[in-house]
Design a protein around this motif. Sequence first.
Motif, PDB file in Angstrom:
ATOM      1  N   VAL A 122      48.929  42.954  33.176  1.00 40.18           N
ATOM      2  CA  VAL A 122      48.016  43.576  32.521  1.00 40.18           C
ATOM      3  C   VAL A 122      46.884  43.042  32.904  1.00 40.18           C
ATOM      4  CG1 VAL A 122      47.033  43.398  30.237  1.00 40.18           C
ATOM      5  CG2 VAL A 122      49.615  43.305  30.168  1.00 40.18           C
ATOM      6  N   PRO A 123      45.584  43.919  33.488  1.00 40.82           N
ATOM      7  CA  PRO A 123      44.301  43.535  34.303  1.00 40.82           C
ATOM      8  C   PRO A 123      43.997  42.388  32.900  1.00 40.82           C
ATOM      9  CG  PRO A 123      45.115  45.964  33.943  1.00 40.82           C
ATOM     10  CD  PRO A 123      45.986  45.674  33.345  1.00 40.82           C
ATOM     11  N   LEU A 124      43.295  43.025  31.167  1.00 45.86           N
ATOM     12  CA  LEU A 124      42.836  42.239  30.634  1.00 45.86           C
ATOM     13  C   LEU A 124      43.382  40.273  30.634  1.00 45.86           C
ATOM     14  CD1 LEU A 124      40.112  42.732  29.555  1.00 45.86           C
ATOM     15  CD2 LEU A 124      41.871  42.323  27.296  1.00 45.86           C
ATOM     16  N   VAL A 125      44.701  40.209  31.058  1.00 39.96           N
ATOM     17  CA  VAL A 125      45.137  39.026  31.211  1.00 39.96           C
ATOM     18  C   VAL A 125      45.273  37.833  32.348  1.00 39.96           C
ATOM     19  CG1 VAL A 125      47.658  37.370  30.537  1.00 39.96           C
ATOM     20  CG2 VAL A 125      47.004  39.493  29.454  1.00 39.96           C
ATOM     21  N   PHE A 126      45.558  39.339  34.170  1.00 45.41           N
ATOM     22  CA  PHE A 126      45.045  38.668  34.488  1.00 45.41           C
ATOM     23  C   PHE A 126      43.974  38.666  35.409  1.00 45.41           C
ATOM     24  CE2 PHE A 126      43.953  39.398  39.117  1.00 45.41           C
ATOM     25  CZ  PHE A 126      45.347  38.923  40.115  1.00 45.41           C
ATOM     26  N   GLN A 127      43.023  38.867  34.787  1.00 48.04           N
ATOM     27  CA  GLN A 127      41.592  38.275  35.164  1.00 48.04           C
ATOM     28  C   GLN A 127      41.306  37.299  33.889  1.00 48.04           C
ATOM     29  OE1 GLN A 127      38.915  41.734  33.647  1.00 48.04           O
ATOM     30  NE2 GLN A 127      40.153  43.155  35.316  1.00 48.04           N
ATOM     31  N   ALA A 128      41.741  36.456  33.136  1.00 47.28           N
ATOM     32  CA  ALA A 128      41.346  35.729  32.563  1.00 47.28           C
ATOM     33  C   ALA A 128      42.641  34.871  33.138  1.00 47.28           C
ATOM     34  CB  ALA A 128      41.908  35.934  30.729  1.00 47.28           C
ATOM     35  N   MET A 129      43.748  34.003  34.031  1.00 51.43           N
ATOM     36  CA  MET A 129      44.168  34.029  34.417  1.00 51.43           C
ATOM     37  C   MET A 129      43.444  33.588  35.589  1.00 51.43           C
ATOM     38  SD  MET A 129      48.102  34.080  33.670  1.00 51.43           S
ATOM     39  CE  MET A 129      48.724  34.330  32.120  1.00 51.43           C
ATOM     40  N   VAL A 130      42.805  34.321  36.763  1.00 46.30           N
ATOM     41  CA  VAL A 130      42.342  34.506  37.776  1.00 46.30           C
ATOM     42  C   VAL A 130      41.055  33.368  37.419  1.00 46.30           C
ATOM     43  CG1 VAL A 130      40.839  35.167  39.304  1.00 46.30           C
ATOM     44  CG2 VAL A 130      42.535  36.197  38.748  1.00 46.30           C
ATOM     45  N   ALA A 131      40.103  33.523  35.944  1.00 46.49           N
ATOM     46  CA  ALA A 131      39.078  32.679  35.555  1.00 46.49           C
ATOM     47  C   ALA A 131      39.941  31.030  35.500  1.00 46.49           C
ATOM     48  CB  ALA A 131      38.797  33.325  34.504  1.00 46.49           C
ATOM     49  N   SER A 132      41.215  30.865  34.976  1.00 45.04           N
ATOM     50  CA  SER A 132      40.751  30.043  35.156  1.00 45.04           C
ATOM     51  C   SER A 132      42.390  29.282  35.994  1.00 45.04           C
ATOM     52  CB  SER A 132      42.289  29.797  33.977  1.00 45.04           C
ATOM     53  OG  SER A 132      42.522  30.833  32.691  1.00 45.04           O
ATOM     54  N   VAL A 133      42.650  29.564  37.389  1.00 42.45           N
ATOM     55  CA  VAL A 133      42.440  28.780  38.104  1.00 42.45           C
ATOM     56  C   VAL A 133      41.443  28.997  39.421  1.00 42.45           C
ATOM     57  CG1 VAL A 133      44.095  29.717  40.207  1.00 42.45           C
ATOM     58  CG2 VAL A 133      44.916  29.644  37.890  1.00 42.45           C
ATOM     59  N   LEU A 134      40.685  29.702  39.663  1.00 39.03           N
ATOM     60  CA  LEU A 134      39.897  30.172  40.956  1.00 39.03           C
ATOM     61  C   LEU A 134      38.840  28.360  40.600  1.00 39.03           C
ATOM     62  CD1 LEU A 134      40.443  32.122  42.503  1.00 39.03           C
ATOM     63  CD2 LEU A 134      38.269  33.413  41.939  1.00 39.03           C
ATOM     64  N   PRO A 135      38.472  28.081  39.756  1.00 41.51           N
ATOM     65  CA  PRO A 135      37.749  26.993  39.815  1.00 41.51           C
ATOM     66  C   PRO A 135      37.993  25.922  40.124  1.00 41.51           C
ATOM     67  CG  PRO A 135      37.262  27.984  37.315  1.00 41.51           C
ATOM     68  CD  PRO A 135      38.642  28.507  38.168  1.00 41.51           C
ATOM     69  N   LEU A 136      39.583  25.868  39.818  1.00 46.08           N
ATOM     70  CA  LEU A 136      40.402  24.618  40.179  1.00 46.08           C
ATOM     71  C   LEU A 136      41.265  24.467  42.381  1.00 46.08           C
ATOM     72  CD1 LEU A 136      42.978  24.607  37.179  1.00 46.08           C
ATOM     73  CD2 LEU A 136      41.429  23.715  37.058  1.00 46.08           C
ATOM     74  N   LEU A 137      40.478  25.474  42.648  1.00 43.93           N
ATOM     75  CA  LEU A 137      40.565  25.347  44.248  1.00 43.93           C
ATOM     76  C   LEU A 137      39.449  25.396  45.318  1.00 43.93           C
ATOM     77  CD1 LEU A 137      42.926  28.577  44.002  1.00 43.93           C
ATOM     78  CD2 LEU A 137      43.467  26.578  43.663  1.00 43.93           C
ATOM     79  N   THR A 138      39.638  24.539  45.681  1.00 46.01           N
ATOM     80  CA  THR A 138      38.776  24.541  47.029  1.00 46.01           C
ATOM     81  C   THR A 138      38.457  25.673  47.576  1.00 46.01           C
ATOM     82  OG1 THR A 138      39.558  22.300  47.044  1.00 46.01           O
ATOM     83  CG2 THR A 138      37.680  22.901  49.161  1.00 46.01           C
ATOM     84  N   GLY A 139      37.049  26.125  47.537  1.00 45.10           N
ATOM     85  CA  GLY A 139      36.777  27.313  48.558  1.00 45.10           C
ATOM     86  C   GLY A 139      35.985  26.569  49.352  1.00 45.10           C
ATOM     87  N   GLY A 140      35.172  28.408  50.340  1.00 47.28           N
ATOM     88  CA  GLY A 140      34.771  27.509  51.182  1.00 47.28           C
ATOM     89  C   GLY A 140      33.368  28.638  51.098  1.00 47.28           C
ATOM     90  N   ASN A 141      32.778  28.886  52.145  1.00 49.15           N
ATOM     91  CA  ASN A 141      31.795  29.288  51.914  1.00 49.15           C
ATOM     92  C   ASN A 141      32.001  30.998  52.016  1.00 49.15           C
ATOM     93  OD1 ASN A 141      29.776  27.504  53.436  1.00 49.15           O
ATOM     94  ND2 ASN A 141      31.017  27.980  55.364  1.00 49.15           N
ATOM     95  N   PRO A 142      31.251  31.359  50.746  1.00 51.72           N
ATOM     96  CA  PRO A 142      31.104  32.094  50.058  1.00 51.72           C
ATOM     97  C   PRO A 142      30.535  33.332  51.127  1.00 51.72           C
ATOM     98  CG  PRO A 142      30.056  31.213  49.030  1.00 51.72           C
ATOM     99  CD  PRO A 142      30.239  30.659  49.829  1.00 51.72           C
ATOM    100  N   LEU A 143      31.986  35.313  51.215  1.00 49.25           N
ATOM    101  CA  LEU A 143      31.302  35.744  52.845  1.00 49.25           C
ATOM    102  C   LEU A 143      30.251  36.789  51.774  1.00 49.25           C
ATOM    103  CD1 LEU A 143      32.309  37.099  55.362  1.00 49.25           C
ATOM    104  CD2 LEU A 143      33.746  38.519  54.210  1.00 49.25           C
TER     105      LEU A 143
END
Lengths: 240, 240
Positions: free
Chosen positions: A151-172
């Motif tokens: 469900v897109p609303l839930v998917f988006q909320a979960m992405v917001a929960s997970v993404l800050p925990l992951l080491t990112g690189g240089n934004p494209l």
Amino acid sequence: MANPTAAMLVIGDEILSGRTRDANMHYLAGELTKHGIDLKEVRIVSDDAPAIEAAVRALSQANDHVFTSGGIGPTHDDITADCIARAFGAHIDVRHDARALLEAHYEKSGLELNDARLRMARIPDGAELIDNPVSTAPGFTIANVHVMAGVPLVFQAMVASVLPLLTGGNPLLSQTLRVDRGEGDIASTLAALAKDFGDLSIGCYPFQTNGVFGANVVVRGTEGGRIDAAMTRLAKEIEL
Amino acid sequence: MANPTAAMLVIGDEILSGRTRDANMHYLAGELTKHGIDLKEVRIVSDDAPAIEAAVRALSQANDHVFTSGGIGPTHDDITADCIARAFGAHIDVRHDARALLEAHYEKSGLELNDARLRMARIPDGAELIDNPVSTAPGFTIANVHVMAGVPLVFQAMVASVLPLLTGGNPLLSQTLRVDRGEGDIASTLAALAKDFGDLSIGCYPFQTNGVFGANVVVRGTEGGRIDAAMTRLAKEIEL
């Protein structure tokens, strides 16, 4: 250093039958790009256990992260959690921490936590829960696979929960130049530019509007100064 | 007899970076469903030769048909035709029949058929051309792979050229019942229904609108009478 890589696995018959148009892929692609994680591949498979397991294994081995969407609800066609557990040889059952979340949620809402809803507390041993601020039933991360709702609303909320925990690189970063000529007219200019700016990605995306052919030239990279230089040369050579 | 199966391969960095939202997949899914061909898997890969070749090989082996979209234009990032040729070990060069189409087209339009545009006449030996009534440059079919353009208008025209040539099966029919209750409330009813109607596919797709949870139950199959029977029982058991 190269950016981390990611793949996405979308699970759902409704997308392959043309009934639903997937929205989560486009959303995740944009968020990963901002976070400096390169989305390398997307696969969409049906609600079919062997297909899900094979895809998860292949994508998990080939990428730093895998994000899945769909198939973690309470109905008989929600088989994602069990498939992921099998793909990693992990034991899966109703887990205490996930059950506690659901109990609190359904007590508050006055709905019954029946057997079907309890399926949403099936979490593989060793997995970390992913917070779901929309409808409580959690996703989970096991190894490098992040399992999220469709469900897109839930998917988006979960992405917001997970993404800050992951080491990112240089934004494209990217800049676009719209050219009102057929791409065949500018192809040799672009090929030479791509050769001289090997650190950038130069894409050409044709369009046709009211019978007029044109193209958007997109220059992508992680260093703003290099993109500026390429765009300046491009504009000059195409003589706008 | 089971319907023929298909996979789709979408080629393009612009979709994986979130710049463009793919439209061709949703279109093809709907057309295949009407034609009685079951779309089993979709993969989206970047403009990367080894990724394209590996995906084409895997999908071609596992399905009756493969449809590709993107990467057959005149610019340096259009590498699909050469990758497909390599995947099948076929020789590729500018081919006489494709060149003749382009010559006639550009003569009429007064544009130069330069080296870049001639790249669109690169067709593997043994491939059949796919008609492009929109902008002339043809697609092609080699073995069970149908190679088509990424621009949606052209993609759709090529699908219309190819699909009538393929043997279809029974069109997939579906009926939908909207239920204004959480799917956890109807899950056991659906599980029993799915067991008794093993020839149908029963899907449950939750939604959330203005804070209200509900679900669309979709019953799919190739026999209208069976779908009617399942829907009648479903409506009765859910007591609308």
